[in-house]
Design a protein around this motif. Structure first.
Motif, mmCIF file in Angstrom:
data_model
loop_
_atom_site.group_PDB
_atom_site.id
_atom_site.type_symbol
_atom_site.label_atom_id
_atom_site.label_comp_id
_atom_site.label_asym_id
_atom_site.label_seq_id
_atom_site.Cartn_x
_atom_site.Cartn_y
_atom_site.Cartn_z
ATOM 1 N N ILE A 27 -4.359 11.492 -3.747
ATOM 2 C CA ILE A 27 -5.350 11.802 -2.718
ATOM 3 C C ILE A 27 -6.021 10.526 -2.211
ATOM 4 O O ILE A 27 -6.151 10.301 -1.006
ATOM 5 C CB ILE A 27 -6.406 12.784 -3.259
ATOM 6 N N VAL A 28 -6.446 9.675 -3.143
ATOM 7 C CA VAL A 28 -7.161 8.456 -2.764
ATOM 8 C C VAL A 28 -6.243 7.507 -1.988
ATOM 9 O O VAL A 28 -6.593 7.001 -0.908
ATOM 10 C CB VAL A 28 -7.740 7.762 -4.005
ATOM 11 N N LEU A 29 -5.033 7.261 -2.523
ATOM 12 C CA LEU A 29 -4.105 6.359 -1.842
ATOM 13 C C LEU A 29 -3.573 6.983 -0.556
ATOM 14 O O LEU A 29 -3.361 6.290 0.443
ATOM 15 C CB LEU A 29 -2.944 6.006 -2.776
ATOM 16 N N GLY A 30 -3.374 8.309 -0.579
ATOM 17 C CA GLY A 30 -2.891 8.994 0.620
ATOM 18 C C GLY A 30 -3.889 8.914 1.752
ATOM 19 O O GLY A 30 -3.517 8.774 2.923
ATOM 20 N N LYS A 31 -5.182 8.983 1.425
ATOM 21 C CA LYS A 31 -6.211 8.839 2.450
ATOM 22 C C LYS A 31 -6.161 7.452 3.079
ATOM 23 O O LYS A 31 -6.299 7.297 4.299
ATOM 24 C CB LYS A 31 -7.583 9.105 1.829
ATOM 25 N N VAL A 51 -3.597 16.258 7.835
ATOM 26 C CA VAL A 51 -4.898 16.811 7.446
ATOM 27 C C VAL A 51 -5.833 15.707 6.944
ATOM 28 O O VAL A 51 -7.028 15.694 7.260
ATOM 29 C CB VAL A 51 -4.712 17.902 6.369
ATOM 30 N N LEU A 52 -5.304 14.764 6.166
ATOM 31 C CA LEU A 52 -6.149 13.714 5.592
ATOM 32 C C LEU A 52 -6.779 12.828 6.666
ATOM 33 O O LEU A 52 -7.830 12.230 6.443
ATOM 34 C CB LEU A 52 -5.329 12.861 4.618
ATOM 35 N N ARG A 53 -6.160 12.736 7.836
ATOM 36 C CA ARG A 53 -6.747 11.948 8.926
ATOM 37 C C ARG A 53 -7.920 12.678 9.567
ATOM 38 O O ARG A 53 -8.716 12.072 10.272
ATOM 39 C CB ARG A 53 -5.695 11.632 9.986
ATOM 40 N N VAL A 110 -3.517 5.458 3.249
ATOM 41 C CA VAL A 110 -2.307 5.369 4.067
ATOM 42 C C VAL A 110 -2.510 6.106 5.390
ATOM 43 O O VAL A 110 -2.151 5.612 6.463
ATOM 44 C CB VAL A 110 -1.096 5.943 3.290
ATOM 45 N N ALA A 111 -3.102 7.304 5.329
ATOM 46 C CA ALA A 111 -3.322 8.092 6.546
ATOM 47 C C ALA A 111 -4.295 7.392 7.485
ATOM 48 O O ALA A 111 -4.100 7.376 8.708
ATOM 49 C CB ALA A 111 -3.840 9.477 6.182
ATOM 50 N N ALA A 112 -5.369 6.795 6.916
ATOM 51 C CA ALA A 112 -6.391 6.151 7.744
ATOM 52 C C ALA A 112 -5.859 4.912 8.459
ATOM 53 O O ALA A 112 -6.406 4.500 9.485
ATOM 54 C CB ALA A 112 -7.595 5.771 6.878
ATOM 55 N N ALA A 113 -4.787 4.322 7.926
ATOM 56 C CA ALA A 113 -4.217 3.127 8.551
ATOM 57 C C ALA A 113 -3.516 3.444 9.870
ATOM 58 O O ALA A 113 -3.206 2.534 10.643
ATOM 59 C CB ALA A 113 -3.245 2.442 7.594
ATOM 60 N N GLY A 114 -3.250 4.728 10.113
ATOM 61 C CA GLY A 114 -2.709 5.129 11.407
ATOM 62 C C GLY A 114 -1.209 5.288 11.484
ATOM 63 O O GLY A 114 -0.673 5.687 12.509
ATOM 64 N N ASN A 115 -0.488 4.976 10.402
ATOM 65 C CA ASN A 115 0.974 5.116 10.385
ATOM 66 C C ASN A 115 1.399 5.909 9.147
ATOM 67 O O ASN A 115 2.340 5.527 8.446
ATOM 68 C CB ASN A 115 1.657 3.747 10.378
ATOM 69 N N GLY A 116 0.690 7.014 8.896
ATOM 70 C CA GLY A 116 0.824 7.714 7.627
ATOM 71 C C GLY A 116 2.230 8.164 7.292
ATOM 72 O O GLY A 116 2.731 7.902 6.205
ATOM 73 N N VAL A 117 2.906 8.837 8.227
ATOM 74 C CA VAL A 117 4.233 9.380 7.918
ATOM 75 C C VAL A 117 5.250 8.260 7.747
ATOM 76 O O VAL A 117 6.092 8.296 6.841
ATOM 77 C CB VAL A 117 4.668 10.376 9.008
ATOM 78 N N ARG A 121 0.841 -1.203 0.000
ATOM 79 C CA ARG A 121 0.000 0.000 0.000
ATOM 80 C C ARG A 121 0.876 1.253 0.000
ATOM 81 O O ARG A 121 0.630 2.211 -0.737
ATOM 82 C CB ARG A 121 -0.922 -0.012 1.226
ATOM 83 N N ALA A 122 1.916 1.238 0.811
ATOM 84 C CA ALA A 122 2.833 2.373 0.871
ATOM 85 C C ALA A 122 3.578 2.559 -0.452
ATOM 86 O O ALA A 122 3.783 3.691 -0.913
ATOM 87 C CB ALA A 122 3.826 2.178 2.016
ATOM 88 N N THR A 123 3.975 1.445 -1.074
ATOM 89 C CA THR A 123 4.699 1.531 -2.344
ATOM 90 C C THR A 123 3.814 2.107 -3.442
ATOM 91 O O THR A 123 4.267 2.938 -4.250
ATOM 92 C CB THR A 123 5.203 0.134 -2.750
ATOM 93 N N ALA A 124 2.549 1.692 -3.492
ATOM 94 C CA ALA A 124 1.618 2.247 -4.480
ATOM 95 C C ALA A 124 1.472 3.747 -4.287
ATOM 96 O O ALA A 124 1.477 4.521 -5.261
ATOM 97 C CB ALA A 124 0.260 1.550 -4.368
ATOM 98 N N PHE A 125 1.367 4.175 -3.042
ATOM 99 C CA PHE A 125 1.271 5.601 -2.744
ATOM 100 C C PHE A 125 2.546 6.328 -3.156
ATOM 101 O O PHE A 125 2.500 7.411 -3.760
ATOM 102 C CB PHE A 125 1.000 5.794 -1.248
#
Length: 272
Positions: A138-142, A207-209, A144-151, A50-54
């Motif tokens: 935006i879609v993939l970033g959301k 912000v996305l979270r 990643v952010a929603a998974a709780g380990n965005g950065v 998921r992170a690689t796709a983002f």
């Protein structure tokens, strides 16, 4: 972000835009790895992919954007690129006021594209390609952010994308190799990575979270205005009347957008 883009334009004399974009990604990845040091769990399984796709979506967005600003004024390229967030918001929105905001943004983009198509169709196409990747970002970033380990996951994604796209650094032949050996070029690349990737993308994850992706997408309409200001003062790029009207129409979409945030249920319906 666009101060970094203005610095990147100065590097185009030494390297191809795609190589500058990869150097930006490399600089950002190195800074993030030194800062975050993601745990082993971030480097395997679905979380890694998921992170690689983002990361790849972000990198391809940057490559297309740099190819666009090599051919178009900074503010113009950003406004065309905004087609991506417009589409994301159009899919997610439900209110008439939001539809009006999206139509305003679309009219602005069309005004700008009409001015620039005859002079640089390739620039417009690159900007539209960047718009497509921006929507994916935006879609993939959301997700990643929603998974709780965005950065941390963004760090992994940037590192993986850097490895995949590193051959682009060699497209310029021996001239590119000599430029890559120049400490000034490398220092500028790290600066671009920090200004254009680390700071804004880390803030995006925060912000996305807290916002739905539709509201986030339309709030990004502020970017053509900031890009135009940076292009005006940093690169002496003066927009035409039609371009200025188009940029103003895109920015007006922000004022029309509903003030209330998207509910978690609404965000879920968008597939985020």
């Amino acid at each position: 972000m666009y101060v970094g883009a203005a610095l990147a334009v100065g590097l185009f004399e030494r390297l191809l835009p795609s190589a500058v974009a990869v150097l930006r990604l490399l600089g950002a990845a190195l800074v993030l790895l030194a800062w975050r040091r993601p745990a082993r769990a971030a480097w395997r399984g679905p979380r890694f992919w998921r992170a690689t796709a983002f990361g790849l979506a972000t990198a391809l967005m940057n490559i297309a954007f740099y190819e666009a600003i090599a051919r178009l004024p900074l503010g113009t390229a950003v406004a065309i690129e905004f087609c991506g967030p417009v589409v994301v918001a159009a899919v997610a929105t439900r209110r008439p006021r939001d539809v009006a905001a999206l139509l305003s943004a679309a009219v602005g983009v069309l005004l700008i594209a009409d001015v620039r198509w005859s002079g640089s169709p390739s620039g417009v196409l690159w900007a539209l390609g960047a718009a497509t990747m921006w929507a994916a970002y935006i879609v993939l970033g959301k997700r990643v952010a929603a998974a709780g380990n965005g950065v941390d996951d963004m760090t992994v994604g940037f590192a993986a994308a850097t490895v995949v796209l590193s051959p682009l650094l060699l497209l310029g032949g021996t001239g590119a190799l000599s430029a890559l050996a120049d400490p000034v070029v490398l220092l500028l690349a790290v600066g671009v990575g920090v200004l254009s990737s680390v700071i804004p993308y880390v803030l995006d994850q925060v912000v996305l979270r807290r916002l739905g992706q539709a509201r986030f997408a339309v709030l990004l309409a502020l970017l053509p205005a900031t890009a135009t200001v940076v292009g005006l003062f940093g690169l002496a790029q003066i927009p035409t009347l039609a371009e200025a009207l188009g940029i103003a129409a895109v920015v007006a979409a922000v004022a029309l957008r509903s003030r209330d945030g998207d509910t978690p249920e609404a965000v879920g319906r968008t597939g985020a």
